[in-house]
Design a protein around this motif. Structure first.
Motif, short mmCIF file in Angstrom:
data_model
loop_
_atom_site.label_atom_id
_atom_site.label_comp_id
_atom_site.label_asym_id
_atom_site.label_seq_id
_atom_site.Cartn_x
_atom_site.Cartn_y
_atom_site.Cartn_z
N TRP A 113 1.03 -1.19 0.05
CA TRP A 113 0.10 0.15 0.08
C TRP A 113 0.68 1.32 0.07
CZ3 TRP A 113 -0.37 3.70 3.96
CH2 TRP A 113 0.18 3.17 5.22
N HIS A 114 2.12 1.27 0.42
CA HIS A 114 2.87 2.28 0.25
C HIS A 114 3.07 2.74 -1.01
CE1 HIS A 114 4.96 1.90 4.49
NE2 HIS A 114 3.72 1.71 4.79
N SER A 115 2.98 2.11 -2.00
CA SER A 115 3.04 2.28 -3.56
C SER A 115 2.08 3.26 -3.95
CB SER A 115 2.93 1.21 -4.33
OG SER A 115 1.86 0.72 -4.34
N PHE A 116 0.90 3.65 -3.10
CA PHE A 116 -0.03 4.52 -3.55
C PHE A 116 -0.01 5.83 -3.00
CE2 PHE A 116 -2.32 0.44 -3.54
CZ PHE A 116 -2.80 0.34 -4.85
N CYS A 117 1.21 6.31 -2.20
CA CYS A 117 1.47 7.65 -1.52
C CYS A 117 2.87 7.53 -1.15
CB CYS A 117 0.39 7.81 -0.33
SG CYS A 117 0.20 6.48 0.63
N ASP A 118 3.23 8.92 -1.20
CA ASP A 118 4.60 9.05 -0.73
C ASP A 118 4.86 8.85 0.75
OD1 ASP A 118 4.07 11.61 0.96
OD2 ASP A 118 4.23 12.59 -0.98
N GLU A 119 6.06 8.78 1.34
CA GLU A 119 6.36 8.52 2.67
C GLU A 119 5.68 9.38 3.41
OE1 GLU A 119 7.21 5.82 4.74
OE2 GLU A 119 7.57 5.10 2.46
N GLU A 120 5.80 10.74 3.26
CA GLU A 120 5.24 11.49 4.21
C GLU A 120 3.63 11.31 4.46
OE1 GLU A 120 5.98 15.59 2.79
OE2 GLU A 120 8.06 15.51 3.31
N LEU A 125 -0.87 9.12 7.45
CA LEU A 125 -2.11 8.37 7.70
C LEU A 125 -1.78 7.33 8.94
CD1 LEU A 125 -2.76 7.31 4.06
CD2 LEU A 125 -4.39 8.44 5.71
N GLY A 126 -0.71 6.97 9.13
CA GLY A 126 -0.50 5.96 10.24
C GLY A 126 -0.66 6.78 11.51
N ARG A 127 -0.21 8.44 11.70
CA ARG A 127 -0.53 8.81 12.90
C ARG A 127 -1.86 9.22 12.96
NH1 ARG A 127 4.16 11.48 10.82
NH2 ARG A 127 2.77 13.35 10.28
N SER A 141 -8.94 6.81 8.51
CA SER A 141 -7.61 6.75 8.36
C SER A 141 -7.45 5.04 8.16
CB SER A 141 -6.46 7.39 9.22
OG SER A 141 -6.66 8.53 8.98
N MET A 142 -8.01 4.32 9.16
CA MET A 142 -7.76 2.97 9.11
C MET A 142 -8.59 2.22 7.71
SD MET A 142 -8.32 1.28 12.87
CE MET A 142 -9.80 2.30 13.57
N VAL A 143 -9.77 2.89 7.39
CA VAL A 143 -10.38 2.55 6.28
C VAL A 143 -9.66 2.91 5.03
CG1 VAL A 143 -12.39 3.10 4.61
CG2 VAL A 143 -12.80 3.00 7.11
N VAL A 144 -9.05 3.85 5.11
CA VAL A 144 -7.96 4.42 3.75
C VAL A 144 -7.10 3.30 3.71
CG1 VAL A 144 -6.40 6.06 2.80
CG2 VAL A 144 -8.71 6.78 3.69
N MET A 148 -6.17 0.38 0.81
CA MET A 148 -5.04 0.28 -0.05
C MET A 148 -4.39 -1.21 0.13
SD MET A 148 -3.27 3.92 0.13
CE MET A 148 -3.42 4.27 1.68
N ARG A 149 -4.41 -1.52 1.34
CA ARG A 149 -3.95 -3.02 1.54
C ARG A 149 -4.72 -4.04 0.82
NH1 ARG A 149 -3.00 -2.13 7.95
NH2 ARG A 149 -0.69 -2.14 7.92
N LYS A 150 -6.01 -3.67 0.90
CA LYS A 150 -7.08 -4.56 -0.12
C LYS A 150 -6.60 -4.68 -1.52
CE LYS A 150 -11.77 -5.05 -1.16
NZ LYS A 150 -13.37 -4.39 -0.91
N GLN A 151 -6.16 -3.50 -2.12
CA GLN A 151 -5.67 -3.59 -3.48
C GLN A 151 -4.50 -4.61 -3.88
OE1 GLN A 151 -7.62 -2.22 -5.72
NE2 GLN A 151 -8.94 -1.98 -4.24
#
Length: 187
Positions: A113-120, A125-127, A141-144, A148-151
């Motif tokens: 899922w990190h491939s969908f957004c940049d590290e920032e 999202l994690g915070r 944020s959990m849903v988002v 992405m994990r689901k993808q």
């Protein structure tokens, strides 16, 4: 069953014996990262950690039959993603309940899922998930993140859903549920 808590593993072994299924379940007292490093097939694995760029996370020494089901309850940070990849590569059913969204144990493993957004954005999202005093922002944020994990399963023969259980049980109350046999070849 892979668990780093020895008493949990021993309790699980005893329960499996009492239920008459001990011959069908392997129990390993080890953290999942070490387990995957030990059983990883070793192909193209960036120093032993499998990261989805060609490495396979298939069991090779634990059991000669296939894995049927992966359960990861409160799998901290990247462990959720590694358990998902493990389920995907072993083409099995799973239920993964992520927690501790900001923990990064498994470098150089990079969750899909990190491939969908940049590290920032990943960090933000994690915070946001960890904001216990702002439950709606945390939930969104959990849903988002879990969407992405689901993808990661896009195009695979696995039906994946996000299931939400009562937040009074746990604030990290969204699970990814995968059924590798529920899809039919209708296109």
């Amino acid at each position: 069953v892979v668990d780093s808590n020895e008493s949990s593993v021993r309790g699980g072994e005893e329960y499996a014996r009492n239920c008459g299924v001990a011959d069908r379940i392997d129990f390993v007292c080890e953290n999942f990262s070490a387990f995957v490093n030990r059983v990883c097939d070793g192909e193209d694995n960036d120093g032993g950690i499998c990261n989805g760029s060609g490495c396979s996370i298939k069991t090779k020494e634990i059991r000669t039959t296939s894995v049927d089901f992966v359960v990861a309850l409160h799998a901290c940070g990247d462990l959720s993603d590694m358990a998902l990849q493990y389920a995907l590569e072993n083409q099995c059913h799973f239920i993964i309940c992520p927690c501790c969204y900001v923990k990064r144990y498994l470098a150089p493993f990079v969750p899909f899922w990190h491939s969908f957004c940049d590290e920032e954005e990943v960090d933000a999202l994690g915070r946001l998930v960890e904001l216990d005093d702002r439950p709606e922002e945390s939930r969104r944020s959990m849903v988002v993140i879990n969407s992405m994990r689901k993808q990661a399963f896009g195009g695979k023969q696995v039906a994946v859903s996000l299931e939400e259980f009562d937040s009074r049980i746990s604030k990290r109350n969204i699970a990814l549920v995968g059924d590798s046999t529920s899809l039919t070849q209708i296109l």
